[in-house]
Design a protein around this motif. Structure first.
Motif, PDB file in Angstrom:
ATOM      1  N   UNK A  67     -13.500  -3.363  -5.978  1.00 57.10           N
ATOM      2  CA  UNK A  67     -13.657  -1.915  -6.030  1.00 57.10           C
ATOM      3  C   UNK A  67     -14.943  -1.486  -5.309  1.00 57.10           C
ATOM      4  N   UNK A  68     -14.990  -0.327  -4.706  1.00 57.02           N
ATOM      5  CA  UNK A  68     -14.006   0.750  -4.784  1.00 57.02           C
ATOM      6  C   UNK A  68     -12.912   0.680  -3.720  1.00 57.02           C
ATOM      7  N   UNK A  69     -12.934  -0.358  -2.885  1.00 57.64           N
ATOM      8  CA  UNK A  69     -11.962  -0.393  -1.788  1.00 57.64           C
ATOM      9  C   UNK A  69     -10.601  -0.864  -2.276  1.00 57.64           C
ATOM     10  N   UNK A  70     -10.584  -1.983  -2.986  1.00 55.35           N
ATOM     11  CA  UNK A  70      -9.314  -2.625  -3.297  1.00 55.35           C
ATOM     12  C   UNK A  70      -8.540  -1.964  -4.408  1.00 55.35           C
ATOM     13  N   UNK A  71      -7.309  -2.407  -4.546  1.00 50.91           N
ATOM     14  CA  UNK A  71      -6.456  -2.003  -5.656  1.00 50.91           C
ATOM     15  C   UNK A  71      -5.740  -3.247  -6.152  1.00 50.91           C
TER      16      UNK A  71
ATOM     17  N   UNK B  61     -15.735   6.973  -8.577  1.00 49.17           N
ATOM     18  CA  UNK B  61     -14.301   6.800  -8.386  1.00 49.17           C
ATOM     19  C   UNK B  61     -14.073   5.337  -8.040  1.00 49.17           C
ATOM     20  N   UNK B  62     -13.352   4.638  -8.865  1.00 41.88           N
ATOM     21  CA  UNK B  62     -13.151   3.198  -8.673  1.00 41.88           C
ATOM     22  C   UNK B  62     -14.496   2.477  -8.545  1.00 41.88           C
TER      23      UNK B  62
ATOM     24  N   UNK C 211      -2.675  -1.645 -10.609  1.00 45.85           N
ATOM     25  CA  UNK C 211      -3.085  -0.270 -10.297  1.00 45.85           C
ATOM     26  C   UNK C 211      -1.991   0.460  -9.523  1.00 45.85           C
ATOM     27  N   UNK C 212      -1.199  -0.259  -8.760  1.00 51.80           N
ATOM     28  CA  UNK C 212      -0.081   0.390  -8.064  1.00 51.80           C
ATOM     29  C   UNK C 212       1.215   0.308  -8.872  1.00 51.80           C
TER      30      UNK C 212
ATOM     31  N   UNK D 221      -3.765   5.491  -6.700  1.00 54.47           N
ATOM     32  CA  UNK D 221      -5.006   5.858  -7.364  1.00 54.47           C
ATOM     33  C   UNK D 221      -6.193   5.598  -6.442  1.00 54.47           C
TER      34      UNK D 221
ATOM     35  N   UNK E 258      -1.779  11.367  -9.609  1.00 53.53           N
ATOM     36  CA  UNK E 258      -0.908  10.566  -8.760  1.00 53.53           C
ATOM     37  C   UNK E 258       0.489  11.177  -8.750  1.00 53.53           C
TER      38      UNK E 258
ATOM     39  N   UNK F 185     -10.065  -1.101   6.557  1.00 49.34           N
ATOM     40  CA  UNK F 185      -9.950   0.333   6.345  1.00 49.34           C
ATOM     41  C   UNK F 185     -10.049   1.130   7.639  1.00 49.34           C
ATOM     42  N   UNK F 186     -10.659   0.544   8.663  1.00 53.07           N
ATOM     43  CA  UNK F 186     -10.777   1.242   9.938  1.00 53.07           C
ATOM     44  C   UNK F 186     -11.046   0.201  11.019  1.00 53.07           C
TER      45      UNK F 186
ATOM     46  N   UNK G 281      -6.657  -5.360   2.833  1.00 55.53           N
ATOM     47  CA  UNK G 281      -7.836  -4.607   2.393  1.00 55.53           C
ATOM     48  C   UNK G 281      -7.781  -4.336   0.890  1.00 55.53           C
ATOM     49  N   UNK G 282      -6.581  -4.357   0.338  1.00 57.63           N
ATOM     50  CA  UNK G 282      -6.411  -4.026  -1.078  1.00 57.63           C
ATOM     51  C   UNK G 282      -6.961  -5.110  -2.001  1.00 57.63           C
TER      52      UNK G 282
ATOM     53  N   UNK H  64     -10.041   7.038   2.546  1.00 50.99           N
ATOM     54  CA  UNK H  64     -10.966   6.343   3.452  1.00 50.99           C
ATOM     55  C   UNK H  64     -11.103   4.850   3.148  1.00 50.99           C
ATOM     56  N   UNK H  65     -10.906   4.458   1.913  1.00 52.64           N
ATOM     57  CA  UNK H  65     -11.063   3.042   1.574  1.00 52.64           C
ATOM     58  C   UNK H  65     -10.027   2.177   2.269  1.00 52.64           C
ATOM     59  N   UNK H  66      -8.841   2.739   2.495  1.00 56.10           N
ATOM     60  CA  UNK H  66      -7.744   1.939   3.054  1.00 56.10           C
ATOM     61  C   UNK H  66      -7.378   2.357   4.466  1.00 56.10           C
ATOM     62  N   UNK H  67      -7.865   3.495   4.896  1.00 56.63           N
ATOM     63  CA  UNK H  67      -7.555   3.950   6.245  1.00 56.63           C
ATOM     64  C   UNK H  67      -6.162   4.513   6.404  1.00 56.63           C
TER      65      UNK H  67
END
Lengths: 176, 459
Positions: free
Chosen positions: B207-211, A39-40, B215-216, A144, A75, B377-378, B202-203, A110-113
């Motif tokens: 990847x896999x964290x960012x966007x 995923x991503x 993507x948005x 997404x 989505x 993210x945390x 954080x975005x 979880x990636x963004x909290x």
């Protein structure tokens, strides 16, 4: 600490219950090995609605994600149908489930909290609960990426006297 | 054409020829569409109807006829004696600038539609970005349409190429959007900073964290990319690009679709909470806001023009006992603030010296109160910062029966629009067309009867 993050981190970061690997059935040939799901770009064990994934909690209650709309998870607005059974296989019915916040569905990235707004969803009031079926949604999964759906049962262990929380997690990937 | 092109390929070709290197004759494919035809979005429609239908409802198509842009540009050119130059049209009509058809944007009415707005050709022939603000995108100048599909199907319409700048899965692709969504004025003041804000969240992580931006803002769906028979189903992406702004005219198509998309994206952007308790013989209402889902600040863009604010109303036995932020459509937020000491406003204010100024070319510095995006993210993330904001409202009186809150947003503040009308640059009916959005997820009611200090209750 951001309020929305702290509320979820405190409850979701620990104690996630995951289902056992179903393994291969005897006498059935194993499917062709496939690469890990991603995923991503992240390798992750994903759930799929068409497989009706299930988790068994420490209290013996089994949570089955019986259906979702749309299928696959996408989505935007999603509705989820969960079926609960106790350790004898009988429908698990809790009299206060629809109005006391005992059963919650809390999506989380979880990636963004962050989760959703609102953070927690209670079962829809018009759901038929007599057979242990609970419907949640519509829930707007607005981004997404990987979403963990935490089905949380609050204060159900030992007849609702312990204040303990149990948590079944279903993981989905929403394609961008 | 005067597009900026990289000449490395030509240079290499010339060097190879000069060196007498043997050449292999390769038959160049011939495509049906001419350069001029490719420039027009109407040409694209014949095969990419859904893309064009979404694009023509977008702010990218509207950019060159937006009455607020036209008014600000006209006023700015006049008040700077033309020093503003191509500052606005670099992003509002970039093809017109690159083709040398305008040097100030005051003649846009005389130009062909194919060079107005942010067109298909402009984005899909961009192949590099030589900077991060005021549109330093470099066009390839080769009529090859760039996109995110690694293996486009063969066709006779135009050449195609995969481009990482267009690949929404790549963090690099945000640079392309950033070139026009970060703006620095002649005083060196960053008057739009959406891309810079994103880079601080954080975005922006890989990847896999960012966007990425797209993507948005470019929602995906499974559909054929072209209207050919048997065209494969791929992941197609919306070209509506919903953000905050919407068209204010009667001719832009698809505005119901656009407003719905903007409203939907705004609805989930903020987390809010209201807590109410008795305190020292009075009542204290505490509102918390957290930028939950924007990969940049809220509000973003031209924040000196945007205004968001918090409405709070407390009632007892049906009677209003406290209000803040109750602002009708005819009142500017700044005007309301003069008589509302509690008013919580989100946005920026521009200054020239010590004087408040409203027009972007005048701004020497900005003072901002924005809800920043998530940094980590945390709390375990080293980039993590506390980004929520809280505001308390105190009034004398017993605990009320109910407290309503909501966050509202005006894409362009009313006093700026009124100033443009007053200067004769904006039609008088335009301010009335400017919507005020209410972020639905922030609309909530605390009730004393629920016996909870906060709403939503903390679980």
């Amino acid at each position: 600490m951001p309020l929305a993050s702290s509320l979820l981190c405190a409850t979701l970061a620990v104690g996630c219950t995951t289902g056992a690997d179903p393994g291969a059935e005897p006498g059935v040939s194993e499917p062709e090995p496939q690469g890990p799901e991603t995923c991503q770009g992240e390798e992750v064990d994903l759930d799929h609605l068409d497989e009706s994934p299930r988790r068994t909690l420490p209290s013996g209650i089994t949570v089955a994600l019986a259906a979702g709309d749309p299928d696959p998870v996408d989505r935007g607005d999603n509705t989820f149908t969960l079926e609960l059974t106790d350790d004898t296989g009988a429908a698990y019915v809790h009299p206060g489930a629809l109005d006391d916040g005992t059963f919650l569905l809390s999506p989380y990235m979880p990636a963004h909290g962050h989760g959703t707004v609102p953070l927690d969803f209670v079962p829809n009031a018009d759901a038929e609960v007599d057979d242990g079926t609970y419907i949640f949604g519509p829930i707007d999964l607005f981004m997404p990426g990987r979403w963990d759906l935490h089905f949380r049962l609050l204060d159900v262990a030992d007849g609702g006297t312990t204040g303990a929380e149990e948590d079944a997690v279903f993981t989905f990937c929403i394609e961008g | 054409m005067t597009t900026r092109t990289t000449s490395l390929g030509l240079l290499l070709g010339a060097l190879l020829s000069a060196a007498g290197c043997p050449s292999t004759t390769v038959e160049e494919p011939v495509y049906d569409l001419s350069h001029d035809e490719l420039m027009s979005p109407e040409t694209c429609r014949s095969c990419h109807a859904a893309h064009v239908e979404e694009w023509e409802a977008s702010m990218h198509a509207y950019a060159a006829r937006d009455p607020v842009f036209l008014a600000m540009n006209a006023k700015g050119q006049r008040e700077t004696n033309g020093e503003l130059g191509t500052f606005c049209v670099e992003c509002h009509a970039p093809m017109a600038v690159r083709l040398g058809l305008t040097d100030d944007g005051l003649n846009l009415d005389d130009l062909d539609e194919s060079v107005k707005g942010v067109t298909c050709y402009f984005c899909h022939t961009a192949h590099d970005a030589e900077g991060e603000f005021n549109n330093p995108l470099v066009l390839a100048g080769d009529d090859i349409m760039r996109g995110a599909i690694p293996s486009p199907i063969e066709n006779t319409a135009h050449a195609m190429r995969f481009s990482v700048l267009h690949d929404r899965a790549s963090t690099v692709s945000s640079r392309m959007c950033g070139t026009c969504h970060d703006v620095v004025n002649g005083h060196g003041t960053q008057v739009e900073a959406t891309f810079a804000e994103w880079k601080d969240t954080v975005y922006s992580q890989p990847p896999p964290v960012g966007l990425t931006c797209s993507q948005c803002h470019m929602r995906g769906r499974d559909a054929p990319i072209v209207g050919f028979a048997d065209a494969p189903v791929r992941r197609m992406h919306s070209h509506l690009f919903p953000g905050v702004d919407v068209a204010l005219d009667d001719i832009t198509p698809g505005q119901d679709m656009m407003r719905e998309a903007v409203q939907r994206s705004l609805d989930t952007v903020l987390f809010s909470e209201v807590c109410v308790e008795s305190l020292g013989g009075g009542t204290e209402i505490t509102v918390t806001l957290e930028n939950f889902a924007a990969g940049h600040s809220f509000p973003s863009g031209a924040t000196q023009d945007r205004r968001a604010w918090v409405e709070v109303q407390a009632r007892t036995a049906g009677n209003t006992v406290f209000t803040s932020g109750v602002i009708d459509d005819d009142t500017a937020v700044a005007e309301a603030a003069a008589s509302d000491a509690h008013l919580w406003v989100l946005g920026s204010t521009g200054y020239a010296g010590d004087d408040e100024v409203h027009m972007f070319w005048e701004v020497e510095r900005l003072e901002s109160n924005l809800l920043e995006g998530a940094k980590g993210s945390s709390p375990l993330d080293p980039n993590y910062e506390d980004v929520h904001q809280t505001r308390s409202y105190f009034f004398a009186g017993l605990l009320p029966d109910e407290v309503d809150i909501a966050v509202h947003l005006r894409p362009i503040r009313k006093d700026v629009l009124d100033e443009l009308v007053e200067s004769g640059d904006l039609a008088p009916d335009v301010p009335d067309r400017m919507p005020t959005f209410t972020l639905r997820a922030t609309q909530m009611t605390w009730r004393q009867s629920d016996d909870e200090r906060c709403f939503p209750p903390r679980r």
